[in-house]
Design an enzyme around this catalytic site. Structure first.
Site, PDB file in Angstrom:
ATOM      1  N   GLU A 157       1.724  35.432  25.729  1.00  0.00           N
ATOM      2  CA  GLU A 157       1.281  34.074  25.447  1.00  0.00           C
ATOM      3  C   GLU A 157       0.238  33.681  26.497  1.00  0.00           C
ATOM      4  O   GLU A 157      -0.940  33.920  26.299  1.00  0.00           O
ATOM      5  CB  GLU A 157       2.478  33.114  25.418  1.00  0.00           C
ATOM      6  CG  GLU A 157       2.250  32.007  24.444  1.00  0.00           C
ATOM      7  CD  GLU A 157       3.521  31.447  23.809  1.00  0.00           C
ATOM      8  OE1 GLU A 157       3.427  30.350  23.296  1.00  0.00           O
ATOM      9  OE2 GLU A 157       4.576  32.098  23.830  1.00  0.00           O
ATOM     10  N   GLU A 187      11.507  27.687  31.413  1.00  0.00           N
ATOM     11  CA  GLU A 187      11.074  27.016  30.189  1.00  0.00           C
ATOM     12  C   GLU A 187      12.209  26.191  29.590  1.00  0.00           C
ATOM     13  O   GLU A 187      12.009  25.077  29.115  1.00  0.00           O
ATOM     14  CB  GLU A 187      10.627  28.087  29.188  1.00  0.00           C
ATOM     15  CG  GLU A 187      10.160  27.563  27.859  1.00  0.00           C
ATOM     16  CD  GLU A 187       9.585  28.667  26.988  1.00  0.00           C
ATOM     17  OE1 GLU A 187      10.003  29.826  27.173  1.00  0.00           O
ATOM     18  OE2 GLU A 187       8.736  28.371  26.141  1.00  0.00           O
TER      19      GLU A 187
END
Ligand code: BGC
Length: 852
Positions: free
Chosen positions: A444, A728
């Site tokens: 990502e 996260e």
């Protein structure tokens, strides 16, 4: 004695390169704790003297600079005590958009068609001789892809991933290198150009060739001879190109393969070909904070893993590359895998990396050698080394990050909170990688707008984010759609969410268009950043208002009620288990975002003298706030439908509720938090604000219990579990310390290095440390520490544009003491826990009182 602690042009102190005629000089003084009166202050640039008494910045307005030249700026100060001070800032000018005497070159015979991988690394070679004694020698270089340069075997510059990541179709940077120190009479210049972001495989889709068919290189070498002659060598077909260089594979996600047996001087090169790019980007002299290696880490310990590999633990999760020396017997092939966490059997857990291979493969030659990759990076704490006995390799690692000066600190009596703050710093460093990214490890590492929207104001306290975020905002403005909506990742390399409605605006993510410029305005007090972004902010808010209205009538016209899959909603909220659950809350998050951004826009309009806009957007903000209250609340501070923390936090933080309801709403929020055992229930949008919403509305006790809680999900649960970066998701590791399976529909979305939830640290700075700006730029500020959580001391520092602000307090029994330093030209408003107020001019002062 006073000293100059910051002197920059266009926000850069290190080898700045200027490409326009009105650069911006800024400086800060450290006067210690002693009051200081400057009687004379002069900035000298290009033969012009500017009187800068009473200023900390100056926009240059003098005779034009010449291109390609070295200049100096000088600051001179005289104090009322007769002290004199001088600081010099060397800088250079770039090409001022003059024509290049070179073309983009590549290898037209290389047809790169493979999917989901990066192209071969192209190696360019140019041999040249000097004609006489050289006085000055420099080169400019850029690329489609990322490049690394060597002249006569010496690496040029210390930056990684040049020319940097920008919206290439709009702007591409070039760099300057002084090559005189490496120049000989006969020279060989080598450039390795990998796919990088522009041509390489990038995004979780592993899409490649986004901006071009193959890597390309651009260069211009200037040789200025002592006899006054100037020779310019531009990239052209006299350069050789080869796909057979030692770097056999380079990809941001997959890593790098290097064959040390290949000598780039002995391989065959064929003539480079002129490469016609698909688009014509504007070429700008580098305006970034370059990515550099800013720290070397040594492994804390090593052990033999379940497959016989040697596993090293660096004790810290970070973004960077390994660096090693080894002694090879023969042609050993060494492989190094990377991971953030371990499996139960002690091996690396690479599942969270998804498709990213994150592997270095190194083909050794007999003897002693050293290596560190230059064209990739990973996010990791652990590495597993195969292919060489552990006593034949000496391993360390380089932490890579954009070079942003550290300007703030926080330290208190609670070690876990200090670690949380440290984790936030590491996650910021790991994700300030030329652009603000979400995470540094899996497939990502994209410029997700929402993450920086929600983190920018926290980051601005500890890092000088001005230059870094201004660069990114330039891309944001370039990428904004005609509809006013924004791609969710900027630069946008081909991924747009929501795919069904590509022109729609997306709450909180798109609000980066306002939150990021405002974070800079508040930190630096410079309205220019608002005026640069004004049109973009306005178009974004107009788009939001349009999409909100399209799905509703009556008061629902101001409720942003799109099908919920089109928004991210309460992204990663731990009190609802799936992505669909987060998205279902989007009418709340999107409406709150619309109200807040309209209010910010009204404020910007007011500051910029746009009176009718100010009225219009203030009225819009009011209507949206009223709609939020009427539709979602019962008139008595309670949510009508199923309650959740974010549903209360956002209206409290953004001031959307009438006075009569606020107190009750805060009580309801406190009740909800207590009902969850003081754990967090907020997703990305409300996490930065939840503690403020509680503490600023009479529930500081609950805010502190939530902050100090170690039960999952909480910030300190991660710290208790040994986190060295921000995760996260709050529950990334289970109680045994192993990666939790992601069962929320986000396809293995478990990163251990995401700064978004680190936005809680703004509470540490502004409430526990107590420092808030009363005027943008902190020329007028408040120090008002909030006591609680059994914290008995706290010291914070923030280098404002005017100089360092220091606040340090202690609580010994009932005795409270506070020391504050107010910088040059500034004023502090000091509020003690009893409510006693003092105005403090520049200098240091001590306060104390007995608490009731
Ligand atoms: C990223 C986030 C991002 C989000 C948006 C994720 O995969 O890592 O941080 O904001 O997607 O949906």
């Amino acid at each position: 004695m006073f000293k100059v602690i910051h002197f920059a042009v266009d926000g850069s102190e290190k080898n700045p390169l200027i490409d326009h005629q009105d650069p911006y000089f800024s400086f800060a003084l450290d006067c210690g704790g002693t009051p200081l009166l400057i009687t004379e202050a002069t900035l000298k640039v290009n033969g012009v003297n500017f009187d800068v008494k009473g200023q900390v910045s100056c926009r240059y307005q003098g005779p034009d600079f010449q291109a390609d030249r070295a200049y100096e700026a000088t600051l001179q100060f005289v104090s009322d005590k007769g002290e004199r001070l001088e600081a010099v800032l060397p800088f250079r000018t770039g090409k001022f958009h003059g024509a290049w005497q070179g073309d983009f070159i590549s290898d037209a015979s290389y047809h790169f068609k493979e999917k989901r991988v990066s192209p071969k690394v192209l190696m360019f070679r140019k041999d040249f001789a000097t004609k006489a004694k050289v006085k000055e020698a420099f080169l400019y270089a850029s690329a489609l892809g990322i490049y690394d340069l060597e002249l006569n075997g010496q690496r040029l510059g210390d930056r990684y991933f040049a020319p940097g990541f920008t919206s290439y179709q709009h702007q591409l940077q070039y760099q300057y290198y002084d090559v005189l120190p490496f120049l000989k009479s006969h020279n060989t210049l080598l450039a390795s150009v990998a796919g990088g972001w522009a041509v390489g495989s990038y995004l979780f889709t592993r899409k490649n060739r986004h901006d071009g068919k193959r890597p390309a290189f651009l260069m211009e070498l200037h040789l200025r001879y002592e006899d006054g002659q100037e020779e310019v060598l531009g990239s052209d077909s006299s350069f050789g190109v080869s796909e057979e260089g030692p770097v056999q594979m380079a990809d941001f996600y997959d890593g790098e393969t290097f064959d040390s047996r290949i000598d780039p001087l002995k391989i065959a090169y064929h003539p480079a070909t002129r490469e016609k790019l698909r688009f014509t980007p504007h070429l700008f002299a580098d305006y970034s904070c370059p990515v550099i290696a800013n720290q070397t880490l040594k492994p804390l310990h090593q052990y033999v893993g379940p497959r016989g590999e040697t596993i090293y633990d660096f004790g810290q999760n970070f973004a960077g590359v390994v660096s090693f020396e080894l002694e090879a017997q023969g042609d050993e092939t060494v492989t190094i895998s990377h991971a953030e966490v371990l499996r139960k059997d002690g091996g690396l857990d690479v599942a969270p990396l998804r498709s990213a291979q994150a592997r270095i493969t190194y083909h050794a030659h007999p003897g002693h050698q050293s290596f560190s990759p230059r064209l990739t990076y990973m996010g990791f704490r652990y590495v597993a080394v195969n292919g060489i006995p552990s006593d034949h390799i000496k391993l360390s690692a380089l932490a890579l990050s954009s070079d942003l000066p550290l300007i703030g600190s926080f330290a208190c009596s609670n070690a876990a909170l200090n670690r949380l703050h440290e984790n936030m710093l590491w996650s910021a460093r790991s994700n300030f990688m030329d652009i603000p990214t979400d995470c540094p490890q899996r497939d990502e590492r994209m410029g997700w707008t929402g993450d920086i929207a929600l983190f920018a104001s926290t980051a601005a306290f500890v890092f000088d984010t001005d230059r870094f975020l201004r660069k990114w905002l330039k891309d944001l403005r370039s990428e904004q759609l005609r509809s006013g909506g924004l791609p969710n990742t900027i630069p946008n390399q081909g991924y747009g969410f929501p795919t069904t409605m590509p022109k729609m605006a997306v709450d909180f993510w798109g609000d980066a268009a306002l939150y990021v410029p405002f974070s800079l305005y508040l930190a630096y007090g410079d309205r220019e950043v608002l005026s640069l972004s004004y049109e973009s902010m306005k178009r974004y808010v107009d788009a939001c208002a349009f999409w909100a209205k399209i799905w509703g009538v009556g008061k629902y016209r101001y409720i942003w009620h799109t099908p919920s899959s089109l928004h991210f909603g309460d992204w990663v909220a731990p009190d609802t288990p799936t992505m669909a659950g987060w998205q279902k809350r989007s009418p709340y998050t999107a409406t709150a975002a619309l109200a807040h951004s309209s209010a910010l826009l009204a404020q910007a309009a007011g500051l910029l003298g746009k009176n009718s806009d100010q009225k219009h957007y203030a009225a819009l903000a009011k209507k949206v706030a009223e709609a939020y209250d009427h539709v979602f609340f019962d008139g008595e501070g309670k949510m009508k439908k199923k309650e959740f923390q974010t549903g209360y936090v956002l209206p409290l933080a953004f001031d959307l509720l009438p006075k009569t309801e606020k107190e009750k709403a805060a009580e309801n929020l406190a009740r909800l938090v207590e009902g969850r055992g003081d754990t967090i229930g907020t997703g990305f949008p409300a996490t930065p604000y939840v503690l403020f919403a509680l503490a600023d509305h009479g529930h500081a006790d609950v805010a502190f219990r939530m902050l100090m809680n170690e039960k999952c999900p909480s910030w300190l649960y991660a710290v208790k579990m040994g986190a060295t970066t921000i995760w996260e998701k709050f529950d990334g590791l289970d109680e045994e310390g192993y990666c939790r399976k992601s069962e929320d529909g986000t396809d293995g979305m478990i990163s251990f290095n995401h700064y978004a939830s680190g936005s809680v640290c703004r509470f540490l700075h502004e409430r526990i440390g107590g420092l808030t700006a009363l005027e943008p730029g902190y020329q007028h500020f408040q120090v008002k520490p909030l006591l609680g959580g059994a914290i008995s001391s706290c010291q914070i520092e923030h280098c404002s544009p005017y100089g360092p602000i220091v606040s340090s307090w202690k609580l010994e029994g009932k005795h409270f003491s506070l020391d504050v330093t107010v910088p040059y030209l500034s004023q502090g408003e000091i509020v003690l826990p009893s409510g006693k107020h003092f105005s403090q001019p520049q200098g240091s002062a001590h306060y104390e009182e007995e608490l009731a």
